[in-house]
Motif scaffolding. Structure first.
Motif, PDB file in Angstrom:
ATOM      1  N   GLY A 154       0.824  -1.436   0.041  1.00  0.00           N
ATOM      2  CA  GLY A 154       0.074  -0.099  -0.342  1.00  0.00           C
ATOM      3  C   GLY A 154       1.208   1.290  -0.055  1.00  0.00           C
ATOM      4  O   GLY A 154       1.833   0.927   0.177  1.00  0.00           O
ATOM      5  N   THR A 155       0.224   2.221  -0.436  1.00  0.00           N
ATOM      6  CA  THR A 155       0.904   3.126  -0.372  1.00  0.00           C
ATOM      7  C   THR A 155       1.147   4.291   1.339  1.00  0.00           C
ATOM      8  O   THR A 155       0.467   3.128   2.002  1.00  0.00           O
ATOM      9  CB  THR A 155      -0.434   4.589  -0.768  1.00  0.00           C
ATOM     10  N   TRP A 156       1.717   5.234   1.235  1.00  0.00           N
ATOM     11  CA  TRP A 156       1.946   5.740   2.592  1.00  0.00           C
ATOM     12  C   TRP A 156       0.623   6.195   3.353  1.00  0.00           C
ATOM     13  O   TRP A 156       0.314   5.970   4.800  1.00  0.00           O
ATOM     14  CB  TRP A 156       2.749   7.187   3.264  1.00  0.00           C
ATOM     15  N   GLN A 157      -0.701   6.917   2.788  1.00  0.00           N
ATOM     16  CA  GLN A 157      -2.173   6.689   2.840  1.00  0.00           C
ATOM     17  C   GLN A 157      -2.768   5.692   3.390  1.00  0.00           C
ATOM     18  O   GLN A 157      -2.862   5.987   4.600  1.00  0.00           O
ATOM     19  CB  GLN A 157      -2.472   7.475   2.067  1.00  0.00           C
ATOM     20  N   HIS A 158      -2.150   4.865   2.510  1.00  0.00           N
ATOM     21  CA  HIS A 158      -2.770   3.279   2.822  1.00  0.00           C
ATOM     22  C   HIS A 158      -2.204   2.417   4.033  1.00  0.00           C
ATOM     23  O   HIS A 158      -3.046   2.525   5.464  1.00  0.00           O
ATOM     24  CB  HIS A 158      -2.678   2.092   1.988  1.00  0.00           C
ATOM     25  N   ASN A 159      -1.111   3.061   4.777  1.00  0.00           N
ATOM     26  CA  ASN A 159      -0.366   2.039   6.096  1.00  0.00           C
ATOM     27  C   ASN A 159      -0.679   2.636   6.985  1.00  0.00           C
ATOM     28  O   ASN A 159      -0.229   2.423   7.489  1.00  0.00           O
ATOM     29  CB  ASN A 159       0.469   2.007   5.633  1.00  0.00           C
ATOM     30  N   THR A 160      -0.985   4.021   6.530  1.00  0.00           N
ATOM     31  CA  THR A 160      -0.761   5.208   8.245  1.00  0.00           C
ATOM     32  C   THR A 160      -1.930   4.854   8.780  1.00  0.00           C
ATOM     33  O   THR A 160      -2.547   4.782   9.407  1.00  0.00           O
ATOM     34  CB  THR A 160      -0.453   6.693   7.207  1.00  0.00           C
ATOM     35  N   CYS A 161      -3.671   4.921   7.275  1.00  0.00           N
ATOM     36  CA  CYS A 161      -4.652   4.443   7.799  1.00  0.00           C
ATOM     37  C   CYS A 161      -4.603   2.682   8.209  1.00  0.00           C
ATOM     38  O   CYS A 161      -5.298   2.539   9.308  1.00  0.00           O
ATOM     39  CB  CYS A 161      -5.609   4.113   6.819  1.00  0.00           C
ATOM     40  N   LEU A 162      -3.759   2.187   7.852  1.00  0.00           N
ATOM     41  CA  LEU A 162      -3.999   0.708   8.637  1.00  0.00           C
ATOM     42  C   LEU A 162      -3.181   0.854  10.183  1.00  0.00           C
ATOM     43  O   LEU A 162      -4.153   0.114  11.309  1.00  0.00           O
ATOM     44  CB  LEU A 162      -3.391   0.028   7.784  1.00  0.00           C
ATOM     45  N   PHE A 163      -2.133   1.453  10.146  1.00  0.00           N
ATOM     46  CA  PHE A 163      -1.660   1.616  10.929  1.00  0.00           C
ATOM     47  C   PHE A 163      -2.566   2.000  12.171  1.00  0.00           C
ATOM     48  O   PHE A 163      -2.768   1.612  13.511  1.00  0.00           O
ATOM     49  CB  PHE A 163      -0.473   2.714  11.180  1.00  0.00           C
ATOM     50  N   ARG A 164      -3.520   3.067  12.053  1.00  0.00           N
ATOM     51  CA  ARG A 164      -4.587   4.131  13.386  1.00  0.00           C
ATOM     52  C   ARG A 164      -5.508   2.663  13.353  1.00  0.00           C
ATOM     53  O   ARG A 164      -5.728   2.831  14.856  1.00  0.00           O
ATOM     54  CB  ARG A 164      -4.793   5.160  11.987  1.00  0.00           C
TER      55      ARG A 164
END
Length: 179
Positions: free
Chosen positions: A34-44
């Motif tokens: 995933g993109t950094w946005q995808h991974n940031t959402c996933l982390f949250r």
């Protein structure tokens, strides 16, 4: 004669371990990370699930295939929550009815499959809860109460309010923290 889909699936998984390899409706789908946005959402999302899962002795896995039956597709959700001793089909595949929650973050290339194809496969396999976070639509969908070919309940929440996860979670998530 072409090799059976399961055999081709294993071969592609072995050749490309850094990618998410799934089978969908007779086709092999290879997705990049995933993109950094995808991974940031996933982390949250992960941050909201981690403490309750740890308290209960559950595990959260980011890259495991979900086995949905002998002739069924093979999906790799963004997150899979499993109990202490889940049932496995292979070392890389956990049985769908042995999961506690599957989570996907929708990306531009996965929208149709995540919203329509996967829920219709997860329910008959006994996946109890499927959480779908869609940044483009700014919604969160929780599919619950699997009843054969469809889920009996679909809860839609905006990305700034609470979302209740039913048993075995009994947990309210603040989706506003995901953005």
């Amino acid at each position: 004669m072409a090799a059976p889909l399961e055999e081709r699936f294993r071969t592609v998984r072995e050749l490309h371990p850094e990618y998410r390899v799934e089978t969908m409706s007779g086709r092999i789908v290879v997705n990049e990370a995933g993109t950094w946005q995808h991974n940031t959402c996933l982390f949250r999302v992960l941050r909201g699930l981690l403490a309750p899962a740890v308290e209960r002795g559950w595990q959260i896995w980011p890259n495991i295939t979900v086995y949905l039956g002998r002739q069924a597709d093979r999906y790799v959700p963004d997150l899979t929550v499993v109990p202490r001793a889940p049932r496995f089909h292979k070392d890389y595949a956990v049985h769908g009815d042995s999961t506690l929650l599957l989570v996907d973050i929708v990306s531009s290339g996965s929208s149709y499959d995540d919203h329509y194809v996967k829920p219709r496969s997860y329910s008959p396999a006994g996946v109890p809860l499927y959480l779908l976070v869609d940044p483009a639509q700014r919604t969160v969908r929780l599919f619950s109460e699997p009843e054969g070919r469809a889920y009996g309940r679909e809860t839609v929440a905006a990305l700034d309010g609470p979302l209740f996860l039913p048993a075995p979670w009994e947990l309210s998530l603040n989706t506003g923290e995901w953005w």
